[in-house]
Design a protein around this motif. Structure first.
Motif, PDB file in Angstrom:
ATOM      1  N   ILE A 106      31.075  25.088  39.601  1.00  0.00           N
ATOM      2  CA  ILE A 106      31.695  26.213  40.300  1.00  0.00           C
ATOM      3  C   ILE A 106      33.056  26.520  39.697  1.00  0.00           C
ATOM      4  O   ILE A 106      33.879  25.629  39.489  1.00  0.00           O
ATOM      5  CB  ILE A 106      31.842  25.918  41.807  1.00  0.00           C
ATOM      6  N   PHE A 107      33.283  27.809  39.402  1.00  0.00           N
ATOM      7  CA  PHE A 107      34.554  28.284  38.882  1.00  0.00           C
ATOM      8  C   PHE A 107      35.341  28.901  40.036  1.00  0.00           C
ATOM      9  O   PHE A 107      34.816  29.734  40.784  1.00  0.00           O
ATOM     10  CB  PHE A 107      34.315  29.323  37.788  1.00  0.00           C
ATOM     11  N   ARG A 108      36.588  28.502  40.177  1.00  0.00           N
ATOM     12  CA  ARG A 108      37.455  29.020  41.243  1.00  0.00           C
ATOM     13  C   ARG A 108      38.590  29.821  40.625  1.00  0.00           C
ATOM     14  O   ARG A 108      39.197  29.386  39.644  1.00  0.00           O
ATOM     15  CB  ARG A 108      38.015  27.879  42.090  1.00  0.00           C
ATOM     16  N   GLN A 109      38.873  30.977  41.217  1.00  0.00           N
ATOM     17  CA  GLN A 109      39.945  31.826  40.694  1.00  0.00           C
ATOM     18  C   GLN A 109      40.591  32.582  41.847  1.00  0.00           C
ATOM     19  O   GLN A 109      39.902  33.086  42.743  1.00  0.00           O
ATOM     20  CB  GLN A 109      39.380  32.825  39.683  1.00  0.00           C
ATOM     21  N   GLN A 110      41.912  32.666  41.820  1.00  0.00           N
ATOM     22  CA  GLN A 110      42.613  33.408  42.870  1.00  0.00           C
ATOM     23  C   GLN A 110      42.529  34.902  42.573  1.00  0.00           C
ATOM     24  O   GLN A 110      42.853  35.350  41.473  1.00  0.00           O
ATOM     25  CB  GLN A 110      44.075  32.988  42.972  1.00  0.00           C
ATOM     26  N   ARG A 111      42.080  35.646  43.551  1.00  0.00           N
ATOM     27  CA  ARG A 111      41.957  37.097  43.410  1.00  0.00           C
ATOM     28  C   ARG A 111      42.604  37.789  44.602  1.00  0.00           C
ATOM     29  O   ARG A 111      42.889  37.163  45.618  1.00  0.00           O
ATOM     30  CB  ARG A 111      40.485  37.508  43.282  1.00  0.00           C
ATOM     31  N   ILE A 112      42.812  39.091  44.459  1.00  0.00           N
ATOM     32  CA  ILE A 112      43.413  39.884  45.528  1.00  0.00           C
ATOM     33  C   ILE A 112      42.296  40.566  46.302  1.00  0.00           C
ATOM     34  O   ILE A 112      41.427  41.228  45.711  1.00  0.00           O
ATOM     35  CB  ILE A 112      44.393  40.926  44.967  1.00  0.00           C
ATOM     36  N   GLY A 113      42.327  40.419  47.631  1.00  0.00           N
ATOM     37  CA  GLY A 113      41.244  40.937  48.444  1.00  0.00           C
ATOM     38  C   GLY A 113      41.676  41.917  49.509  1.00  0.00           C
ATOM     39  O   GLY A 113      42.587  42.737  49.302  1.00  0.00           O
ATOM     40  N   PHE A 114      41.032  41.841  50.655  1.00  0.00           N
ATOM     41  CA  PHE A 114      41.222  42.785  51.764  1.00  0.00           C
ATOM     42  C   PHE A 114      42.690  42.844  52.179  1.00  0.00           C
ATOM     43  O   PHE A 114      43.339  41.824  52.385  1.00  0.00           O
ATOM     44  CB  PHE A 114      40.340  42.338  52.931  1.00  0.00           C
ATOM     45  N   ARG A 115      43.210  44.080  52.240  1.00  0.00           N
ATOM     46  CA  ARG A 115      44.597  44.349  52.629  1.00  0.00           C
ATOM     47  C   ARG A 115      45.617  43.667  51.713  1.00  0.00           C
ATOM     48  O   ARG A 115      46.723  43.332  52.127  1.00  0.00           O
ATOM     49  CB  ARG A 115      44.830  43.956  54.085  1.00  0.00           C
ATOM     50  N   GLY A 116      45.200  43.434  50.470  1.00  0.00           N
ATOM     51  CA  GLY A 116      46.110  42.885  49.479  1.00  0.00           C
ATOM     52  C   GLY A 116      46.382  41.404  49.598  1.00  0.00           C
ATOM     53  O   GLY A 116      47.317  40.891  48.965  1.00  0.00           O
ATOM     54  N   GLN A 117      45.558  40.686  50.371  1.00  0.00           N
ATOM     55  CA  GLN A 117      45.768  39.252  50.562  1.00  0.00           C
ATOM     56  C   GLN A 117      45.037  38.447  49.482  1.00  0.00           C
ATOM     57  O   GLN A 117      43.873  38.709  49.191  1.00  0.00           O
ATOM     58  CB  GLN A 117      45.267  38.816  51.946  1.00  0.00           C
ATOM     59  N   PRO A 118      45.691  37.453  48.870  1.00  0.00           N
ATOM     60  CA  PRO A 118      45.024  36.622  47.865  1.00  0.00           C
ATOM     61  C   PRO A 118      44.009  35.674  48.516  1.00  0.00           C
ATOM     62  O   PRO A 118      44.189  35.242  49.646  1.00  0.00           O
ATOM     63  CB  PRO A 118      46.173  35.851  47.217  1.00  0.00           C
ATOM     64  N   PHE A 119      42.964  35.345  47.785  1.00  0.00           N
ATOM     65  CA  PHE A 119      41.968  34.391  48.265  1.00  0.00           C
ATOM     66  C   PHE A 119      41.331  33.722  47.047  1.00  0.00           C
ATOM     67  O   PHE A 119      41.468  34.190  45.911  1.00  0.00           O
ATOM     68  CB  PHE A 119      40.896  35.080  49.114  1.00  0.00           C
ATOM     69  N   THR A 120      40.650  32.619  47.272  1.00  0.00           N
ATOM     70  CA  THR A 120      39.971  31.891  46.202  1.00  0.00           C
ATOM     71  C   THR A 120      38.536  32.379  46.090  1.00  0.00           C
ATOM     72  O   THR A 120      37.759  32.256  47.040  1.00  0.00           O
ATOM     73  CB  THR A 120      39.992  30.378  46.458  1.00  0.00           C
ATOM     74  N   CYS A 121      38.202  32.945  44.946  1.00  0.00           N
ATOM     75  CA  CYS A 121      36.863  33.486  44.701  1.00  0.00           C
ATOM     76  C   CYS A 121      36.021  32.431  43.987  1.00  0.00           C
ATOM     77  O   CYS A 121      36.494  31.757  43.063  1.00  0.00           O
ATOM     78  CB  CYS A 121      36.958  34.750  43.856  1.00  0.00           C
ATOM     79  N   TYR A 122      34.759  32.288  44.414  1.00  0.00           N
ATOM     80  CA  TYR A 122      33.860  31.296  43.835  1.00  0.00           C
ATOM     81  C   TYR A 122      32.795  31.977  42.969  1.00  0.00           C
ATOM     82  O   TYR A 122      32.228  32.998  43.359  1.00  0.00           O
ATOM     83  CB  TYR A 122      33.157  30.489  44.935  1.00  0.00           C
TER      84      TYR A 122
END
Length: 422
Positions: A265-281
């Motif tokens: 599994i590759f994990r990367q921090q991305r920008i999501g809903f309402r501009g909040q960062p989250f860890t994408c798998y």
């Protein structure tokens, strides 16, 4: 808008012909069975079957017309799926409510409806397409570059427009008094007059947002009721998908570990809903490299024929199976099945600095697939991202279940063809 022009020009899309075709396709098997009736089907059973067939075919017509409203849709590809869905809904209604019906009549009406709409479609294709007149003032001249439409430039207000399906004009440009009077005459004569910017949007599936104060959304937020329902459906379908696909997850993870050293599994921090960062798998598709600096954009981008991609990784990217672990993000409420694709934090910050209104795409949850992905594929360059942003704006403006259904259908095609993969 584009669909209105095409419906105005093409008779097969007119609702009255749709209804007449549906009635004929449902009545013919009913009457044939009523006359022959070799196995003793009762009148009540046949009437129930006729009613179900009519409802199913009307659902099919409604689905087909709804999906055909979007740019780039080839209606012939959605005729059979639309009617199969309509008849499937009625079939399961019969099944679970224990209604008796004639399978022969029901299936015959389905086949006749599909055949009727295919014949009507290909007959309409033989006719010439719509011709739209352009008033060559302001941004309207840019429409000439849009394909699949016959354009005719009107150089003089007195030019003949009797063969035109519509008129395109830049209504924000400084039109002469003669052209303004002529536009009024077109409208009074029943010839549609469209603002060139809105017509460009309808034909290309892209929205060019220049100023938030003059946007055509009506509100900067999409419809909240559908957003809430969509979020609930996302969670339910993600939970079911995770249970069904768990063996696939294990198999792919083992293949990745066997193909190259490193985590599955590759994990990367991305920008999501309402501009909040989250860890994408995601499933790892590249060789493990040393950690890059926080502002190193090159490590966050995937280039064409990127040498870092592994053998199994190339297959996963082409088939889009590398996105499957994002089901976990959907369950956590960070993503949706459908929406603008989330970008890595370093790329998102770069795009925000270079492109006005880039942050606006965060008004909806990011998706595993989206309108930009099925139309444009993977991009990284700023100029390409600008075009992708226009697709994202179109999705936000047309935020609806019909557009989501269309995206699902095109995503399946993308998984089969590998369109846009890097």
């Amino acid at each position: 808008m584009a669909e209105q022009i095409l419906r105005r020009h093409g008779s097969w899309q007119r609702l009255r012909w749709n209804i007449l075709g549906v009635l004929g396709c449902c009545l013919i098997p009913y009457l044939a069975r009523l006359v022959t009736n070799p196995v003793g089907d009762g009148p009540g059973l046949l009437v129930a079957t006729l009613t179900g067939s009519l409802i199913a075919s009307l659902i099919g017509v409604y689905l087909l017309r709804s999906l055909s409203n979007y740019p780039g849709v080839q209606s012939s590809l959605y005729i059979f799926p639309s009617f199969l869905t309509g008849y499937g809904i009625v079939f399961f209604t019969f099944l679970f409510s224990r209604f008796y019906y004639s399978r022969l009549v029901f299936i015959s009406s389905l086949l006749l409806c599909v055949a009727w709409f295919y014949v009507a479609y290909f007959k309409a294709q033989r006719r010439s397409g719509p011709t739209i007149g352009i008033i060559p003032v302001g941004a309207a001249v840019e429409l000439i570059e849009v394909p699949h439409v016959k354009w005719r430039v009107l150089d003089d207000p007195m030019d003949d427009a009797s063969d035109l399906s519509a008129i395109a004009a830049d209504l924000r440009a400084d039109l002469s008094d003669d052209w303004e009077r002529r536009l009024s005459d077109y409208a009074l004569d029943g010839l549609p007059v469209y603002h060139s910017k809105q017509l460009h949007e309808s034909l290309t599936g892209k929205v060019q947002l220049e100023h938030l104060s003059e946007n055509s959304f009506g509100s900067l937020s999409p419809v909240s009721a559908y957003m809430t329902l969509k979020h609930l459906l996302d969670w339910i379908t993600a939970a079911l998908a995770l249970l069904c696909l768990l063996p696939v997850f294990v198999f792919v993870a083992v293949m990745i570990r066997l193909d190259s050293p490193g985590p599955a599994i590759f994990r990367q921090q991305r920008i999501g809903f309402r501009g909040q960062p989250f860890t994408c798998y995601k499933f790892r598709t590249m060789r493990v490299a040393p950690a890059a600096a926080g502002d190193d954009r090159s490590h966050a981008m995937t280039q064409s024929n990127d040498q870092r991609i592994t053998r199994i990784g190339r297959f996963l990217r082409t088939s889009r199976l590398d996105e499957l672990p994002q089901i976990l993000n959907v369950l956590k409420g960070e993503m949706s099945w459908i929406g603008p694709r989330p970008e890595a934090t370093v790329l998102s910050r770069w795009y925000e600095a270079e492109l006005p209104f880039y942050r606006y795409r965060h008004i909806v949850r990011p998706g595993i697939t989206g309108w930009a992905q099925v139309n444009q594929g993977h991009v990284a360059d700023v100029d390409e991202v600008l075009h992708k942003l226009h697709f994202d704006f179109y999705y936000i403006r047309r935020f609806s279940p019909w557009l989501d259904i269309l995206i699902v259908a095109r995503t399946i095609r993308t998984m089969v063809t590998g369109f846009g993969a890097r």
